[in-house]
Design an enzyme around this catalytic site. Structure first.
Site, mmCIF file in Angstrom:
data_model
loop_
_atom_site.group_PDB
_atom_site.id
_atom_site.type_symbol
_atom_site.label_atom_id
_atom_site.label_comp_id
_atom_site.label_asym_id
_atom_site.label_seq_id
_atom_site.Cartn_x
_atom_site.Cartn_y
_atom_site.Cartn_z
ATOM 1 N N LYS A 176 0.848 -1.184 0.000
ATOM 2 C CA LYS A 176 0.000 0.000 0.000
ATOM 3 C C LYS A 176 0.885 1.235 0.000
ATOM 4 O O LYS A 176 1.711 1.426 0.888
ATOM 5 C CB LYS A 176 -0.900 -0.006 1.238
ATOM 6 C CG LYS A 176 -1.783 1.225 1.329
ATOM 7 C CD LYS A 176 -2.730 1.122 2.509
ATOM 8 C CE LYS A 176 -3.599 2.356 2.611
ATOM 9 N NZ LYS A 176 -4.506 2.303 3.761
ATOM 10 N N LYS A 229 -2.247 -1.523 -3.784
ATOM 11 C CA LYS A 229 -3.111 -0.348 -3.716
ATOM 12 C C LYS A 229 -2.281 0.910 -3.791
ATOM 13 O O LYS A 229 -1.269 0.995 -3.098
ATOM 14 C CB LYS A 229 -3.873 -0.402 -2.390
ATOM 15 C CG LYS A 229 -4.763 0.770 -2.114
ATOM 16 C CD LYS A 229 -5.365 0.639 -0.748
ATOM 17 C CE LYS A 229 -6.066 1.926 -0.435
ATOM 18 N NZ LYS A 229 -6.456 2.026 0.929
HETATM 19 C C1 PBG Z 1 -7.530 3.142 5.628
HETATM 20 C C2 PBG Z 1 -7.798 3.069 4.178
HETATM 21 C C3 PBG Z 1 -7.595 4.053 3.179
HETATM 22 C C4 PBG Z 1 -8.159 3.520 2.009
HETATM 23 C C5 PBG Z 1 -8.628 2.246 2.314
HETATM 24 N N1 PBG Z 1 -8.375 1.978 3.640
HETATM 25 C C6 PBG Z 1 -7.074 5.420 3.235
HETATM 26 C C7 PBG Z 1 -5.738 5.767 3.663
HETATM 27 O O1 PBG Z 1 -4.831 4.950 3.814
HETATM 28 O O2 PBG Z 1 -5.589 6.965 3.878
HETATM 29 C C8 PBG Z 1 -8.212 4.241 0.677
HETATM 30 C C9 PBG Z 1 -9.279 3.769 -0.248
HETATM 31 C C10 PBG Z 1 -9.558 4.696 -1.384
HETATM 32 O O3 PBG Z 1 -8.907 5.732 -1.603
HETATM 33 O O4 PBG Z 1 -10.501 4.385 -2.115
HETATM 34 N N2 PBG Z 1 -6.230 3.184 6.038
#
Ligand code: PBG
Length: 305
Positions: A176, A229
């Site tokens: 991520k 992601k």
């Molecule tokens: C929580 C999380 C995030 C997303 C999914 N789970 C945001 C982040 O890390 O700030 C992002 C999902 C999206 O942008 O559609 N940590």
């Protein structure tokens, strides 16, 4: 006959945002077509998702109160716990995945406990494990830790096993990135960090080999499915992970990727449906087995025709 990649509604996981209160169905400004919904509304929505042939949803919670330790995350009567029960009651066939993270529940908006202005990795693990167990107790089918703390897959696995949920799989947000593409989501989940950013725990967009290291660690700790992601700016990572490991690979077509297409279409500059299908196909072609996407319902409607 010779097409190499085909999409199907059962490739998709649809994200839902559950909030407190009753009869709430509030559109997220930067994500047209997506809503914050109270439990009563979420259940109806979940049934609609399933009727389109989409097998799974992932739940995000917006709690009534936030605090330093994100206690709403592991509250047995929290919004997500209530939503899981309600969905499993009314739409038992729908597979319910939960996002396991602290940022939606902490007053400071970070994904873990703070100490001296920084996120404390190891102290956060215990809370994440508690959150996952509370989701499991409410009836969730799979836990998806998204915080990127080191060691959280193992901590969650051990906690689930010892509480009698040894069959519950974990889908880890394994690679991520600290991405600007999450902007609209943070409006949706009300989880923008109050100071600083998430770069001390999320990955540098410039790094490719590091993703393989992160994924290997999570698989070693017990992840059943690994996620990359965002998706679109990271197709090379999806492809690398697909080639290097033999576990199912998920990709998150995140909020910013969705909002850009919606905005472009609203301005009349692009053909929304065609661009959407092209993007989703490219994510599958790169190697994703599963796609988390806000387009799931729109794409399923086209695929079902
Ligand atoms: C929580 C999380 C995030 C997303 C999914 N789970 C945001 C982040 O890390 O700030 C992002 C999902 C999206 O942008 O559609 N940590």
């Amino acid at each position: 006959m010779v097409r190499e990649t085909s999409l199907s509604p059962d490739d998709f996981i649809y994200p839902l945002f559950v909030t407190y209160g009753k009869n709430i169905h509030r559109e997220i400004k930067s994500m047209p077509g997506c809503f914050q919904e109270s439990v009563d509304k979420i259940v109806k929505h979940a049934k609609e998702v399933y009727s389109l042939g989409i097998p799974a949803v992932i739940l995000f919670g917006i709690p009534e109160h936030k605090d330093e330790t994100g206690s709403g995350a592991y509250d047995p009567h929290g919004v997500v716990q209530k939503a899981i029960k309600a969905i499993k009651d009314k739409a038992p066939e729908l597979y319910v995945i939960t996002d396991v993270c602290m940022c939606e529940y902490t007053s400071h908006g970070h994904c873990g406990i703070l100490e001296k202005g920084g996120v404390k990795n190891d102290a956060t693990l215990e809370l994440l494990a508690r959150e996952a167990v509370s989701h499991a107790r409410a009836g969730a089918d799979m836990a998806a830790p998204s915080d990127m703390m080191d060691g959280r897959v193992k901590a969650i696995r051990i906690a689930l096993d010892s509480e009698g949920f040894s069959e519950m799989p974990i889908m880890s947000y394994a690679a991520k990135y600290a991405s600007a593409f999450y902007g609209p989501f943070r409006e949706a989940a009300e989880s923008t960090p109050k100071f600083g950013d998430r770069r001390s725990y999320q990955m540098d967009p410039a790094n490719r080999r590091e993703a393989l290291k992160e994924v290997a660690l999570d698989i070693g700790e017990g992840a059943d499915i690994v996620m990359v992601k965002p998706a679109l700016a990271y197709l090379d990572i999806i492809s690398d992970v697909r080639n290097a490991f033999n576990v199912p690979v998920a990709a998150y077509n995140v909020s910013g990727e969705y909002s850009l297409i919606k905005a472009g279409a609203k301005l009349g500059w692009i053909d929304e449906k065609r661009v959407m299908m092209e993007v989703l196909t490219s994510i599958k072609r790169a190697g994703a087995d599963l796609i988390l996407t806000y387009f799931a319902k729109d794409a399923a409607k086209i695929l079902n025709k």
